[in-house]
Write a protein that holds these residues in place. Structure first.
Motif, PDB file in Angstrom:
ATOM      1  N   ARG A   7      34.165  85.287  48.770  1.00 49.09           N
ATOM      2  CA  ARG A   7      35.284  84.630  48.096  1.00 49.09           C
ATOM      3  C   ARG A   7      35.017  84.524  46.601  1.00 49.09           C
ATOM      4  O   ARG A   7      33.879  84.385  46.159  1.00 49.09           O
ATOM      5  CB  ARG A   7      35.521  83.234  48.682  1.00 49.09           C
ATOM      6  N   LYS A  67      32.767  86.310  54.935  1.00 48.82           N
ATOM      7  CA  LYS A  67      33.769  86.649  53.930  1.00 48.82           C
ATOM      8  C   LYS A  67      33.323  86.248  52.523  1.00 48.82           C
ATOM      9  O   LYS A  67      32.865  85.130  52.289  1.00 48.82           O
ATOM     10  CB  LYS A  67      35.092  85.963  54.278  1.00 48.82           C
ATOM     11  N   ASP A  79      30.882  83.494  52.205  1.00 43.39           N
ATOM     12  CA  ASP A  79      31.459  82.345  52.900  1.00 43.39           C
ATOM     13  C   ASP A  79      30.346  81.491  53.492  1.00 43.39           C
ATOM     14  O   ASP A  79      29.469  81.989  54.193  1.00 43.39           O
ATOM     15  CB  ASP A  79      32.380  82.859  54.017  1.00 43.39           C
ATOM     16  N   SER A 139      31.036  78.929  55.509  1.00 45.02           N
ATOM     17  CA  SER A 139      31.525  78.288  56.727  1.00 45.02           C
ATOM     18  C   SER A 139      30.625  78.666  57.894  1.00 45.02           C
ATOM     19  O   SER A 139      29.953  79.704  57.869  1.00 45.02           O
ATOM     20  CB  SER A 139      32.959  78.725  57.019  1.00 45.02           C
TER      21      SER A 139
END
Length: 311
Positions: free
Chosen positions: A59, A57, A32, A34
């Motif tokens: 993905r 995370k 992730d 973000s």
């Protein structure tokens, strides 16, 4: 070259030497990017937001497939770590089936891949056409990749090829296994005829660290003799590469997996756990036990059994 009428009929009906049903599955996984996920990943920490655990995370960012290969939706039973279940709806390989699986775990990603059931390589057709699976696993810098498929059953009369290649960046960590059952011993269907070629390779930063190739004819000397499989019909290899492969871990594994069916070796930063015997239940249980000890040492996390193994 001109085909005979019989060859033309075979080709048009999907039989003969040209018989083929290829399938491929390509996956790309990324950590992730973000702000919260990236910060947690870089700092090696976890963040708690309500009841949701964020841990950089991972993905699924790339998915390409053709033929009968699919995945279920990603699961996250461990916070940010991605669990993927690979599906082959036909349930087994017949003559001409060629599966190609390619997984790219990008830098910093964390992924576990498994299958919902045993794979099967059925008896070959009258033309003896090859059937098999090729797997290519790549893990980038700081990635954690686990390849834990359930066993492959090679039926009497099969003409199977299993080829697995692992390519790791310098700082990547990996745990994986390959478990094989020759024939169906519970039904007294022995692998006294058939062919299996198996290759396992592991590379680190472009350097080949482990290379093994088996070329087996059912019932031949390699199958029977002590210098080969000693008559065994079940064999498996677990490979682990990363930090934490020290003498203490090896000692724990030797206590948990008494010989002579299980053996351990470590060389060039690759730990091997091997089984040779006649019982897949013993092999599978031992590999689960070994994984339960290796995972905390290599990945710094307890073993979380994929729920599909228990269904």
């Amino acid at each position: 070259m001109t085909q005979t009428p019989a060859q033309a009929l075979q080709a048009s009906s999907g039989y003969g030497q040209t018989r083929s049903w290829p399938a491929h599955l390509r996956l790309r996984l990324e950590a992730d990017s973000s702000p919260a996920g990236g910060k947690a990943l870089l700092e090696g920490k976890t963040l708690l937001e309500g009841k949701t655990l964020l841990e950089g995370k991972t993905r699924l960012k790339g998915l390409d497939f053709a033929g009968p290969l699919r995945i279920q939706r990603p699961f996250y039973p461990e916070g940010g770590r991605c669990h993927l279940y690979l599906l082959h709806p036909p349930g087994g390989l017949v003559s001409g089936d060629r599966l190609a699986i390619e997984v790219a775990a990008e830098p910093g990603s964390q992924v576990l891949l498994t299958t919902p059931s045993a794979g099967k390589i059925y008896g070959r057709d009258s033309a003896g056409v090859v059937q098999g699976q090729q797997v290519l696993l790549r893990a980038g810098e700081g990635a954690e990749l686990e390849w834990l498929p359930q066993e492959t059953i090679v039926y009497r009369g099969a003409n199977g090829v299993l080829d697995t290649r692992i390519e790791l960046a310098e700082g990547a960590r990996f745990i994986g296994w390959d478990l094989v059952c020759l024939g169906r011993p519970a039904g007294e269907q022995w692998f006294e005829q058939g062919h299996l070629t198996q290759r396992l390779q592991l590379h680190r930063a472009g350097r080949l660290l482990f290379n093994e190739r088996l070329c087996l004819e059912g019932g031949d000397w390699l199958h029977r003799d002590r210098v080969g499989l000693n008559g065994g019909c079940v064999f498996g290899t677990l490979m682990a590469a990363g930090t934490g492969l020290d003498d203490a871990l090896i000692g724990e594994l030797r206590e948990a997996l008494p010989g002579p069916d299980f053996t351990l070796t470590e060389r060039l930063g690759v730990l091997l756990v091997r089984y040779l015997g006649t019982d897949m239940n013993i092999c599978r249980d031992g590999m689960w036990r070994a994984w339960g000890l290796i995972r905390p040492a290599v990945l710094g996390r307890p073993a979380v059994i994929p729920r599909i193994w228990l269904t």
